[in-house]
Design an enzyme around this catalytic site. Structure first.
Site, PDB file in Angstrom:
ATOM      1  N   ASP A 277       0.842  -1.190   0.000  1.00 50.28           N
ATOM      2  CA  ASP A 277       0.000   0.000   0.000  1.00 50.28           C
ATOM      3  C   ASP A 277       0.887   1.254   0.000  1.00 50.28           C
ATOM      4  O   ASP A 277       1.427   1.653   1.029  1.00 50.28           O
ATOM      5  CB  ASP A 277      -0.895  -0.054   1.252  1.00 50.28           C
ATOM      6  CG  ASP A 277      -1.894   1.077   1.332  1.00 50.28           C
ATOM      7  OD1 ASP A 277      -1.685   2.125   0.695  1.00 50.28           O
ATOM      8  OD2 ASP A 277      -2.884   0.915   2.064  1.00 50.28           O
ATOM      9  N   HIS A 375      18.361  13.944 -16.138  1.00 47.57           N
ATOM     10  CA  HIS A 375      16.922  13.856 -16.363  1.00 47.57           C
ATOM     11  C   HIS A 375      16.593  14.072 -17.826  1.00 47.57           C
ATOM     12  O   HIS A 375      15.803  13.359 -18.407  1.00 47.57           O
ATOM     13  CB  HIS A 375      16.215  14.950 -15.549  1.00 47.57           C
ATOM     14  CG  HIS A 375      15.623  14.424 -14.285  1.00 47.57           C
ATOM     15  ND1 HIS A 375      14.375  14.743 -13.867  1.00 47.57           N
ATOM     16  CD2 HIS A 375      16.128  13.592 -13.352  1.00 47.57           C
ATOM     17  CE1 HIS A 375      14.125  14.137 -12.724  1.00 47.57           C
ATOM     18  NE2 HIS A 375      15.172  13.444 -12.388  1.00 47.57           N
TER      19      HIS A 375
END
Ligand code: MEV
Length: 421
Positions: A277, A375
């Site tokens: 979760d 990135h």
């Protein structure tokens, strides 16, 4: 077209029928949207039993982080994430940590807290002590709900009672302290809290309202420590840059949020890959980061006597190996098998190791060349795909985008048009 969101008996339809209904209701004929229905039949049936009103599944890339050594043992770590550079950065930093023995971890017992809120108590302080006087009765009643958990060494172990002032009102809040062993624990502790409600009402003379676990799982902590070689990081100035970045996050909540987001890039990816979760772990992480009254960095950095960087972190980690999607989702099951962990604590410790590696990787890039370089190079591939590049075109467009320094969709479209003549 106006959409009517009321679809009688929608939940009774099959996923394919639901998708057809939704597309019709929305007046969508677009090929691109009907494409979401092309889910593997077996996976679709599993998904249909996991949540409600399923129409399709969303494939998220599953990557494997390499180079991880945790407590002297090597692991290949499955990570599910949509973000480029996350798996690469984790693998990279694990490679640096590996030079000095990798990650060393430990954890507390797998203890979760269930809260029982009592309102309208005449004498909160008296009620608090009456609850403590009945501690054993409360624990026995809680443990009667889960004989299996007790058999494997878990179960309700203790209680805490807090007086919570909420403006003009006062609540008595019982905490049930439960060792959940290899479960994430939500079901186990919620069932126990539910069962205690009548007895708690009787003892306190108040009315029981909420009975639910706390995601501030600060009794279920996982810890990690690693030494990163100064030279492998890029030298003394990079180490100092990382320490400045850490000091910034430690002092400033605006920076701490981003710093911790970088940690969660790694943490959430492993939590998701193993069918756990993600929101529970995220709630635990951020509540822990604010535990001192001011939101701050989850990780800590310092320098050892040789100028190497020492990174440490301790955070709540409510993950399990039994129950939930860990057992129902075939990819999550495969991920757990591949990782080769045999207890929830072992999984929790690997997750914090990945979180620390992810954090150090981000700080290193920020302190050295800046984050955009790495990135952008990975982003270029995404832009190439977004522009419609297929097969060999993807690499060709990516390379030209990077070489040109303008990693933008319009540029990618131009390059693609040129390539296709
Ligand atoms: C990007 O997903 C995460 C970073 O912003 C984390 C950080 O700034 O530390 C790079």
């Amino acid at each position: 077209m106006t959409v009517n969101s009321r679809i009688p008996q929608f939940y009774k339809l099959s996923p394919a029928e639901r998708l057809k209904t939704v597309l019709e209701t929305c007046g969508i004929k677009d090929e691109d949207l009907t494409r979401i229905g092309r889910t593997d039949a077996e996976m679709l049936s599993i998904a249909d039993h996991m949540i409600e009103n399923v129409v399709a599944t969303l494939p998220v890339p599953l990557g494997i982080a390499a180079n991880f050594t945790v407590n002297g043992r090597d692991y290949l770590v499955p990570m599910a994430t949509e973000e480029p550079s996350v798996v690469a950065a984790a693998s990279n930093m694990a490679g640096v940590a590996r030079l000095k023995g990798g990650f060393t971890t430990s954890s507390s017992q797998p203890i979760m807290i269930a809260q029982v809120q009592v309102v309208d108590v005449q004498d909160p302080f008296g009620a608090r002590l009456r609850l403590f006087e009945r501690r054993q009765d409360l624990l026995d009643l809680a443990n009667a709900q889960d004989a299996f958990l007790v058999k494997v060494g878990g179960g309700a172990k203790d209680i805490q009672v807090r007086i919570v002032d909420a403006g003009a009102r006062t609540f008595v809040v019982l905490h049930l302290i439960v060792d959940v062993r290899d479960a994430m624990g939500a079901n186990a502790v919620n069932t126990m809290a539910e069962a205690l409600a009548p007895l708690v009402a009787e003892i306190t003379g108040g009315r029981v309202r909420l009975r639910i676990l706390s995601n501030k799982a600060d009794m279920r902590l996982a810890r990690v420590r690693a030494t990163y070689d100064r030279d492998a990081l890029g030298g003394a100035d990079v180490v100092d840059g990382i320490l400045d970045a850490y000091a910034f996050a430690a002092a400033d909540p605006y920076r701490a949020a981003t710093h911790n987001k970088g940690i969660m890039n790694g943490v959430t990816a492993v939590v998701l890959a193993t069918g756990n979760d993600t929101r529970a772990v995220e709630a635990g992480a951020h509540s822990h980061a604010a535990a001192g009254g001011r939101y701050t960095s989850l990780s800590h950095y310092e320098k050892d006597a040789d100028g190497n960087l020492v990174g440490t972190m301790e955070m709540p980690m409510a993950v399990g190996l039994v129950g939930g999607a860990t057992k129902t989702h075939p990819v999550a099951q495969a991920a757990v098998k591949l990782l080769g962990v045999t207890s929830a604590s072992e999984l929790a410790e690997i997750i914090v190791a990945v979180g620390l590696a992810q954090n150090t990787g981000a700080l290193r890039a920020l302190a050295a060349e800046g984050i955009q370089k790495g990135h952008m190079s990975l982003h270029a591939r995404n832009i190439a795909v977004t522009a419609g590049a297929k097969g060999d075109e993807i690499e060709a467009v990516t390379a030209r985008l990077k070489a040109g320094g303008k990693v933008r969709l319009d540029t990618a479209l131009e390059i693609l048009a040129e390539l296709r003549g």
